[in-house]
Write an enzyme that holds these catalytic residues in place. Structure first.
Site, short mmCIF file in Angstrom:
data_model
loop_
_atom_site.label_atom_id
_atom_site.label_comp_id
_atom_site.label_asym_id
_atom_site.label_seq_id
_atom_site.Cartn_x
_atom_site.Cartn_y
_atom_site.Cartn_z
N ARG A 1 6.77 19.05 48.27
CA ARG A 1 7.52 19.99 47.43
C ARG A 1 7.16 21.38 47.90
NH1 ARG A 1 8.64 20.37 40.98
NH2 ARG A 1 10.01 18.67 41.62
N HIS B 1 17.22 18.68 46.08
CA HIS B 1 16.29 17.90 45.25
C HIS B 1 16.85 16.47 45.20
CE1 HIS B 1 13.21 16.89 42.57
NE2 HIS B 1 13.57 17.52 41.47
N GLN C 1 15.81 13.60 42.59
CA GLN C 1 16.34 13.77 41.24
C GLN C 1 17.70 13.08 41.10
OE1 GLN C 1 14.94 15.50 38.48
NE2 GLN C 1 16.59 14.35 37.52
N ASP D 1 21.18 22.92 34.77
CA ASP D 1 19.79 23.10 35.18
C ASP D 1 19.41 24.52 34.77
OD1 ASP D 1 17.31 22.87 36.43
OD2 ASP D 1 18.07 23.10 38.48
N CYS E 1 17.90 17.92 34.73
CA CYS E 1 16.74 17.37 35.46
C CYS E 1 15.42 17.66 34.77
CB CYS E 1 16.73 17.89 36.89
SG CYS E 1 16.50 19.67 37.00
N ARG F 1 13.13 8.49 37.27
CA ARG F 1 12.52 9.01 38.49
C ARG F 1 11.56 7.99 39.06
NH1 ARG F 1 12.35 14.50 39.28
NH2 ARG F 1 11.61 13.85 41.32
N1 CP Z 1 12.91 17.41 37.48
C1 CP Z 1 11.77 17.62 38.15
O1 CP Z 1 11.71 17.54 39.37
O2 CP Z 1 10.71 17.94 37.36
P1 CP Z 1 9.29 18.46 37.84
O3 CP Z 1 9.46 19.87 38.33
O4 CP Z 1 8.44 18.39 36.59
O5 CP Z 1 8.76 17.57 38.92
N1 NVA Z 2 16.20 24.13 40.07
C1 NVA Z 2 14.89 23.88 39.53
C2 NVA Z 2 14.62 22.42 39.44
C3 NVA Z 2 13.29 22.07 38.85
C4 NVA Z 2 13.04 20.58 38.84
C5 NVA Z 2 13.84 24.58 40.39
O1 NVA Z 2 13.97 24.55 41.62
O2 NVA Z 2 12.91 25.16 39.85
#
Ligand code: CP
Ligand code: NVA
Length: 299
Positions: free
Chosen positions: A103, A130, A133, A218, A258, A286
């Site tokens: 990540r 992502h 997700q 989101d 998400c 997930r």
């Molecule tokens: N939706 C999602 O990826 O959540 P986190 O940021 O908690 O991993």
């Molecule tokens: N769009 C958000 C998703 C978090 C799971 C971010 O990138 O922070």
């Protein structure tokens, strides 16, 4: 050749479809006490330089339920934070662990890592995509309503990483995606062009949601955009998913997010905590979707 999962386009439509049904099967089997040891003796490394609750927990639990191990590396506790190149880290981990979830911000970082890795690399979120997700989201839709092919999905809000992965899902799985996004926050132009047969910009949230089978939103400010929050709150006025907006969707439309969510901003409490919302199934899936992904990439 090593298979990576950096975006939904790294799998064929057929592979994605099978993965979703395998996730549903693994979920059922796990609940029935049928073990799956696809990761027996194998180790998953997680390299996260952004916060996470769901992605981290679901991958760590997935590895454990599949009979394997996991280890978490944050930049502050590894040599990555002291400037060791991603290329070198990829080569070192390739000889010790079996699969890596990353990540990070810039998508080019995960691409660099993957190009020097001889083990599968999974995108646990970048600024561009992502994909994990959306695997869980599709699984959730299929469990509640059946096939998503031919359905109508409305995305309301920011043209961000999650939106980009929904766009890829639309072209891979054959559903119509209507995007309601304030000017200046549109998704990547080249990506929109390559998805134009399945995804298009609507003139307003109401237009996008009209007759939709699924409404998705989101956060308005993603991780790394905290300093833009005030400006974004103003730009996204009128884009909240509330009962009024949901009333334009199909009668049995679902709502997804998400998470994490900010009630009173991108979504009202009535919607996210209401009967059309499937956000808890979505979060729980997930785990199952990623178990299917790990099994697939490792075997
Ligand atoms: N939706 C999602 O990826 O959540 P986190 O940021 O908690 O991993
Ligand atoms: N769009 C958000 C998703 C978090 C799971 C971010 O990138 O922070």
């Amino acid at each position: 050749m090593t298979r990576h999962f950096l975006s939904l386009m790294d799998l064929t439509a057929d592979e994605l479809h099978k993965l979703v049904y395998r996730a549903i099967e693994l979920k059922r089997e796990f609940k029935a006490g049928v073990p799956c040891v696809a990761m027996k003796g194998k180790t998953l490394a997680l390299i996260f330089d952004k916060s996470s609750t769901r992605t981290r927990v679901s991958f760590e639990v997935a590895a454990s339920q599949l009979g394997g191990n996991s280890l978490f590396l944050s930049p502050s506790e590894s040599q990555l934070g002291r400037g060791e190149p991603l290329e070198d880290t990829a080569k070192v981990l390739s000889g010790m662990v079996d699969v890596v979830v990353i990540r990070t911000g810039g998508h080019e970082k995960i691409e660099t890592f993957a190009s020097h890795s001889s083990i599968p690399v999974i995108n646990g979120l970048t600024d561009l995509f992502h994909p994990c997700q959306i695997l869980a989201d599709i699984q959730t839709y299929v469990e509640h309503r059946g096939e998503i092919r031919g359905k109508r999905v409305a995305w309301i809000g920011d043209g961000n990483n999650v939106c980009h992965s929904w766009m890829n899902a639309a072209r891979q799985l054959g559903f119509d995606l209507q995007l309601a996004i304030p000017p200046g926050y549109e998704p990547d132009k080249a990506l929109l062009e390559s998805c134009q047969s399945q995804a298009s910009l609507s003139a307003s949230p109401v237009e996008a949601v009209e007759g939709a089978d699924l409404v998705v939103t989101d956060v308005w400010a993603s991780m790394g955009q905290e300093s833009e929050r005030t400006k974004r709150l103003k730009a996204f006025e009128g884009y909240q998913v509330d009962p009024m907006l949901m009333s334009h969707a199909s009668e049995n439309a679902l709502f997804m997010h998400c998470l994490p969510a900010y009630r009173g901003f991108e979504v009202s409490a009535e919607v996210i905590d209401g009967p059309q919302s499937v956000v808890w199934d979505e979060a729980h899936n997930r785990l199952h979707a990623q178990k299917a992904l790990l099994e697939y990439l490792l075997n």
